[in-house]
Design a protein around this motif. Sequence first.
Motif, PDB file in Angstrom:
ATOM      1  N   GLU A  39       0.838  -1.197   0.000  1.00 24.96           N
ATOM      2  CA  GLU A  39       0.000   0.000   0.000  1.00 24.96           C
ATOM      3  C   GLU A  39       0.873   1.248   0.000  1.00 24.96           C
ATOM      4  N   ARG A  40       0.491   2.234  -0.830  1.00 30.86           N
ATOM      5  CA  ARG A  40       1.263   3.472  -0.956  1.00 30.86           C
ATOM      6  C   ARG A  40       1.266   4.279   0.343  1.00 30.86           C
ATOM      7  N   LEU A  41       0.161   4.289   1.066  1.00 30.58           N
ATOM      8  CA  LEU A  41       0.052   5.044   2.306  1.00 30.58           C
ATOM      9  C   LEU A  41       0.425   4.174   3.509  1.00 30.58           C
ATOM     10  N   PRO A  42       0.707   4.764   4.644  1.00 30.91           N
ATOM     11  CA  PRO A  42       0.958   3.970   5.851  1.00 30.91           C
ATOM     12  C   PRO A  42      -0.316   3.333   6.403  1.00 30.91           C
ATOM     13  N   THR A  43      -1.484   3.761   5.908  1.00 28.99           N
ATOM     14  CA  THR A  43      -2.772   3.307   6.425  1.00 28.99           C
ATOM     15  C   THR A  43      -3.524   2.487   5.382  1.00 28.99           C
ATOM     16  N   PRO A  44      -4.246   1.430   5.794  1.00 25.83           N
ATOM     17  CA  PRO A  44      -5.048   0.653   4.858  1.00 25.83           C
ATOM     18  C   PRO A  44      -6.477   1.194   4.734  1.00 25.83           C
ATOM     19  N   TRP A  45      -7.309   0.440   4.014  1.00 19.49           N
ATOM     20  CA  TRP A  45      -8.766   0.598   3.831  1.00 19.49           C
ATOM     21  C   TRP A  45      -9.165   1.486   2.672  1.00 19.49           C
ATOM     22  N   GLY A  46      -8.255   2.166   2.003  1.00 16.47           N
ATOM     23  CA  GLY A  46      -8.609   2.909   0.798  1.00 16.47           C
ATOM     24  C   GLY A  46      -9.733   3.903   1.011  1.00 16.47           C
ATOM     25  N   LEU A  47     -10.750   3.848   0.129  1.00 14.60           N
ATOM     26  CA  LEU A  47     -11.835   4.822   0.187  1.00 14.60           C
ATOM     27  C   LEU A  47     -12.740   4.642   1.393  1.00 14.60           C
ATOM     28  N   VAL A  48     -12.664   3.504   2.078  1.00 12.90           N
ATOM     29  CA  VAL A  48     -13.445   3.369   3.302  1.00 12.90           C
ATOM     30  C   VAL A  48     -12.932   4.371   4.340  1.00 12.90           C
ATOM     31  N   ARG A  49     -11.637   4.605   4.352  1.00 13.47           N
ATOM     32  CA  ARG A  49     -11.046   5.592   5.263  1.00 13.47           C
ATOM     33  C   ARG A  49     -11.101   6.999   4.679  1.00 13.47           C
ATOM     34  N   SER A  50     -10.812   7.135   3.394  1.00 12.28           N
ATOM     35  CA  SER A  50     -10.628   8.477   2.829  1.00 12.28           C
ATOM     36  C   SER A  50     -11.704   8.901   1.844  1.00 12.28           C
ATOM     37  N   GLY A  51     -12.734   8.072   1.633  1.00 11.23           N
ATOM     38  CA  GLY A  51     -13.776   8.428   0.681  1.00 11.23           C
ATOM     39  C   GLY A  51     -15.176   8.430   1.265  1.00 11.23           C
ATOM     40  N   VAL A  52     -15.452   7.504   2.170  1.00  9.15           N
ATOM     41  CA  VAL A  52     -16.773   7.457   2.803  1.00  9.15           C
ATOM     42  C   VAL A  52     -16.949   8.694   3.682  1.00  9.15           C
ATOM     43  N   ALA A  53     -18.113   9.313   3.582  1.00 10.03           N
ATOM     44  CA  ALA A  53     -18.355  10.545   4.341  1.00 10.03           C
ATOM     45  C   ALA A  53     -18.252  10.301   5.846  1.00 10.03           C
ATOM     46  N   PRO A  54     -17.717  11.267   6.600  1.00 12.09           N
ATOM     47  CA  PRO A  54     -17.532  11.091   8.042  1.00 12.09           C
ATOM     48  C   PRO A  54     -18.818  10.786   8.804  1.00 12.09           C
ATOM     49  N   ASP A  55     -19.964  11.239   8.291  1.00 10.80           N
ATOM     50  CA  ASP A  55     -21.221  11.006   8.999  1.00 10.80           C
ATOM     51  C   ASP A  55     -21.875   9.676   8.611  1.00 10.80           C
ATOM     52  N   HIS A  56     -21.097   8.775   7.995  1.00 15.94           N
ATOM     53  CA  HIS A  56     -21.587   7.447   7.621  1.00 15.94           C
ATOM     54  C   HIS A  56     -20.761   6.357   8.313  1.00 15.94           C
ATOM     55  N   PRO A  57     -20.757   6.337   9.640  1.00 13.13           N
ATOM     56  CA  PRO A  57     -19.919   5.371  10.358  1.00 13.13           C
ATOM     57  C   PRO A  57     -20.317   3.917  10.112  1.00 13.13           C
ATOM     58  N   LYS A  58     -21.597   3.658   9.857  1.00 10.55           N
ATOM     59  CA  LYS A  58     -22.020   2.272   9.624  1.00 10.55           C
ATOM     60  C   LYS A  58     -21.356   1.689   8.383  1.00 10.55           C
ATOM     61  N   ILE A  59     -21.191   2.508   7.357  1.00  7.64           N
ATOM     62  CA  ILE A  59     -20.530   2.034   6.138  1.00  7.64           C
ATOM     63  C   ILE A  59     -19.072   1.717   6.440  1.00  7.64           C
TER      64      ILE A  59
END
Length: 480
Positions: A39-59
């Motif tokens: 992974e290019r970043l130090p963090t995993p999960w892709g768009l789940v971390r950086s694309g899903v809106a902050p007010d959608h915690p269930k997703i």
Amino acid sequence: MTEQPPIRIAVIGSGPAGFYAAGHLLKDSTGRVEVDMLERLPTPWGLVRSGVAPDHPKIKSVTRIYEKTAEHPRFRFFGNINFGEHVAREDLLAHFHAIVYATGSPVDRPLGIAGEDLPGSHPATDFVGWYNGHPDHTNLEVDLDSAEQAVVIGNGNVALDVARMLCLTHAELAATDIADHALEVLEHSRVCEIVVVGRRGPAQAAFTNPELLELGELSDADVIVDADELERALSVSDPASEASATSRRNVEILRSYAARKPAGHRKRVHLRFLLSPVALIAGANGRLEGVELVRNELQDEGKGKLRAVATSEHETIPAGLLFRAIGYRGIPLPGVPFDERGGIIPSSGGRVTDPASGEPLPGEYVVGWIKRGPSGVIGTNKKDAQQTVDAIFADLLPDGEERSSPSSASGDRDAVEALLRARQPALVSYEGWTEIDSHERALGESAGRPRVKVTTIEEMLHIAAAEDPRSEQRDEVQSG
């Protein structure tokens, strides 16, 4: 009986597609498959971390499934390593029996109109990354304290996310994992009018029903739909949309908004259709001041397909901000075939294909958006990944026996890790990521939030390296 050697597979990318692929691979009944994820970043999960809106915690809770995969004894995560910079395609083909590309579609599709690069005009991808704390977008300058009207181009869920984020109250945002820098800027936002524009009609919009309904539940914003404009846009029959339960429900929701009397909230979201931007207009200060739009009409192309065709009717909307949300596209990976027009890696059934001959390239596979384009929801990647994994097993384990490997896959697990650490000393293991995760959650707990995100790679590496005895960064952290 001689024990069969392991089959090592590299997965490039750690978003949903990559993790679903890894999960399917590790279900191999022979127990021979080992997966290393880069992974290019130090963090995993892709768009789940950086694309899903902050007010959608269930997703975002889908990461619990990925965590189970990450804890598998035959799985390893290597973060902060860039394919094409730290490690080449040829390196991986020499050390792994197969490569699975899962790099997604990280950039936006441009509008291709005059003024698109004016200050105040932003790709939605950048804005979404900014408020989600993606390190690439932390320093984005979004002028929310002077613009009062914003235009969002696009009729999908990303466009609705952008509009909703501009409308949520500070109290609503402060309870999420939104990046601190974005929370502060949004608190002082003067944007009160948001116009969401689609080039086609409401029946053809790509909104999902829950996202469209959610817009009408905003506590501080009215949703405005002009009833006459809506019905004009629906006047052309579209059998395909009429056959879709999602499209029919979207039309019902939009009609309910058109019939709803505005409550007089501080902000308003206008949903408009059959309009396309043709130019962005600069003001005297050189910043975006307005958006010129052309009205479209739907024409039947035959075979049940409708096309939006520009008319001679134009209008200009004043706007100090514009966000384009008309789709994502993939970017080429060094040495890997790429379809420029589609923004994807060419493939057949998950097997990467040679652009000239159309034949599969031995040992190379693809999953997710970089395979099929930016379509579907997170769960769509599960079935998509299964197709690719089925192809891998058919190639490497037909009837449970290993066929001739597509690569010699020299070395072993230790040799692979030694190679990666030699190329990138600041490698982040899964244990390193869990340290970052724990750090963010601890900060969040004290603030009454799910987490407070670390948004710079430098800080991420500092946190991860402090607890990783294998990292060459650790000594620098302790001595510093």
